[in-house]
Scaffold this active site. Sequence first.
Site, mmCIF file in Angstrom:
data_model
loop_
_atom_site.group_PDB
_atom_site.id
_atom_site.type_symbol
_atom_site.label_atom_id
_atom_site.label_comp_id
_atom_site.label_asym_id
_atom_site.label_seq_id
_atom_site.Cartn_x
_atom_site.Cartn_y
_atom_site.Cartn_z
ATOM 1 N N GLY A 203 0.844 -1.182 0.000
ATOM 2 C CA GLY A 203 0.000 0.000 0.000
ATOM 3 C C GLY A 203 0.882 1.236 0.000
ATOM 4 O O GLY A 203 1.681 1.424 0.913
ATOM 5 N N SER A 204 0.770 2.097 -1.003
ATOM 6 C CA SER A 204 1.763 3.150 -1.141
ATOM 7 C C SER A 204 1.296 4.220 -2.133
ATOM 8 O O SER A 204 0.120 4.283 -2.482
ATOM 9 C CB SER A 204 3.078 2.540 -1.616
ATOM 10 O OG SER A 204 2.840 1.682 -2.722
#
Length: 242
Positions: A203-204
């Site tokens: 997640g980024s």
Amino acid sequence: MSGNRPESTGNPLAHAVKLARETVPPMHPAGRPFVFGGLAATLVLRRFSKRLGVVGALTTAATAAFFREPKRVPPAQSGLAVASADGLVSLIEEAVPPPELGLSAEPRMRVSVFLSVFDVHVQRIPASGVIERVAYRPGKFLSADLDKASEDNERNSVLMRTEDGHELVVVQIAGLVARRILCEIREGDKVGVGSTYGIIRFGSRVDLYLPPGSKVLVSKGQRTIGGETPIAELPSAPHSEG
């Protein structure tokens, strides 16, 4: 008679394997330790409980899916900057590039793509060219969809010069869950548009800074496909950059 025999259809199993390879995306090498570890844990859990074995198998499959690295075909049109990541366009605004790259403090158009845990997490080169600078900076782990994540979070910044002489900046930004940024390119490397250069776990966000005069081709809320979606049309001639 032998000259009129129909051609052999081949081994059905080999054909099925070939179809599977063409359908199921390969896995980025960074995911192998996690998947192999998950397989080992699944075998151990299965000895104690079939239900736990099923949970382990599903978790391992989800991990393998996270590290998938599908083949992408960049647009044939030249003069474009394509998406460096799969995800959702969360911001389109002017901003100053990361100071660790040593660029001027003049704002440039920035397109930010937010990656959820369900998106492909490898990052791709936005245009063919040469890598001029790679700079890592430790930081916080705020939610990657926040505006201040670009300034405060752990990040890895890449400055490249396209074959037409334009400067492009791509920044990998860690998120709330992401705790590891992997960058596989170095200064001086020649790179091709759409090729994989790194990955972020889990997640980024990825920011793309464009040269002055670029025409943004995406809208906020639009989904992008890394290595394929055109983010911007670059100007015909490089401006004075840096």
